[in-house]
Design a protein around this motif. Structure first.
Motif, short mmCIF file in Angstrom:
data_model
loop_
_atom_site.label_atom_id
_atom_site.label_comp_id
_atom_site.label_asym_id
_atom_site.label_seq_id
_atom_site.Cartn_x
_atom_site.Cartn_y
_atom_site.Cartn_z
N LEU A 78 0.81 -1.22 0.00
CA LEU A 78 0.00 0.00 0.00
C LEU A 78 0.84 1.27 0.00
O LEU A 78 0.30 2.36 0.00
N GLN A 79 2.16 1.13 0.02
CA GLN A 79 3.05 2.30 0.06
C GLN A 79 2.63 3.22 1.20
O GLN A 79 2.40 4.42 1.02
N SER A 85 -11.80 9.62 1.14
CA SER A 85 -11.89 11.07 1.36
C SER A 85 -10.79 11.79 0.59
O SER A 85 -10.98 12.93 0.16
N THR A 86 -9.68 11.14 0.38
CA THR A 86 -8.60 11.73 -0.41
C THR A 86 -9.00 11.83 -1.87
O THR A 86 -8.74 12.83 -2.54
N LEU A 87 -9.68 10.79 -2.35
CA LEU A 87 -10.18 10.80 -3.72
C LEU A 87 -11.17 11.95 -3.90
O LEU A 87 -11.06 12.74 -4.84
N THR A 125 -3.62 10.75 -7.73
CA THR A 125 -4.77 10.40 -6.89
C THR A 125 -5.48 9.15 -7.40
O THR A 125 -5.75 8.22 -6.63
N GLY A 126 -5.79 9.12 -8.67
CA GLY A 126 -6.48 7.96 -9.26
C GLY A 126 -5.66 6.69 -9.12
O GLY A 126 -6.20 5.62 -8.78
N LEU A 127 -4.37 6.78 -9.35
CA LEU A 127 -3.49 5.60 -9.23
C LEU A 127 -3.40 5.10 -7.79
O LEU A 127 -3.42 3.89 -7.55
N PHE A 167 -4.93 1.06 -3.84
CA PHE A 167 -5.53 0.71 -2.56
C PHE A 167 -6.64 -0.31 -2.75
O PHE A 167 -6.69 -1.33 -2.05
N LYS A 168 -7.54 -0.07 -3.69
CA LYS A 168 -8.65 -1.00 -3.92
C LYS A 168 -8.16 -2.38 -4.37
O LYS A 168 -8.69 -3.39 -3.93
N GLU A 169 -7.15 -2.42 -5.21
CA GLU A 169 -6.61 -3.71 -5.68
C GLU A 169 -6.03 -4.51 -4.53
O GLU A 169 -6.28 -5.70 -4.40
#
Length: 183
Positions: free
Chosen positions: A66-67, A113-115, A145-147, A152-154
């Motif tokens: 997740l970096q 919330s960041t998205l 942001t999108g990446l 995160f979702k992956e």
């Protein structure tokens, strides 16, 4: 996939947060600096009481995947608070995280919330009265942001099996509840 499960099962919380923060005013350009200060103050308290706990609960495998070092936002929102001259506040109730799955659910709320914050920052930067505002927190990932959300979702979807969906949802609901009641 747990990300879809979370989206469906936290929609009412997401809507309540948008209502609390007067989100509709962002897009009709009636959002004020005081409205923005409320968002920053509330998100600050959420991060203050959750970020370290979440990151400490997530194991080493998540730190790399997740970096996590790139996802810390508390220092960024502290810069926003300082530039807006927001007074220190305290949360009225504690936040407990029972396990790694709850931590992932809480992180879902923060990353979401960041998205949304990226959209808010772009919109407000075009709104009168926000010329001097630095969007350290809401603009934290900039063009990535999108990446970062996709990553995160992956990781979330790959790591969480169906038997743990309820624990992840529990974490997301806890953090939303904290956010909605922190004032």
């Amino acid at each position: 996939m747990v990300s879809e499960y979370l989206k469906q099962n936290t929609a009412e919380f997401h809507d309540a947060a948008e209502k609390l923060f007067n989100a509709e005013k962002i897009f009709n350009k009636t959002f004020t600096l005081e409205d923005y200060k409320k968002i920053i103050s509330t998100n600050y308290l959420m991060l203050l009481h959750s970020e370290d706990k979440i990151f400490n609960r997530l194991s080493g495998k998540f730190a790399e995947k997740l970096q996590l070092d790139q996802r810390k936002k508390l220092a960024l929102i502290e810069k926003d608070r300082e530039s807006l001259s927001i007074e220190n506040q305290t949360a009225s109730h504690p936040l407990e995280i029972n396990n790694e799955h709850e931590a992932l659910g809480m992180m879902y709320v923060i990353e979401g919330s960041t998205l949304g914050g990226n959209v808010i920052a772009k919109q407000l930067s075009k709104t009168e009265g926000f010329d001097e505002v630095t969007f350290n927190f809401f603009g934290c990932y900039q063009e990535n942001t999108g990446l970062m959300w996709k990553n995160f979702k992956e990781v979330l979807d790959a790591a969480v099996t169906e038997e743990n969906y309820s624990e992840v949802l529990s974490g997301a609901k806890k953090l939303y509840t904290f956010l909605l009641n922190v004032n």
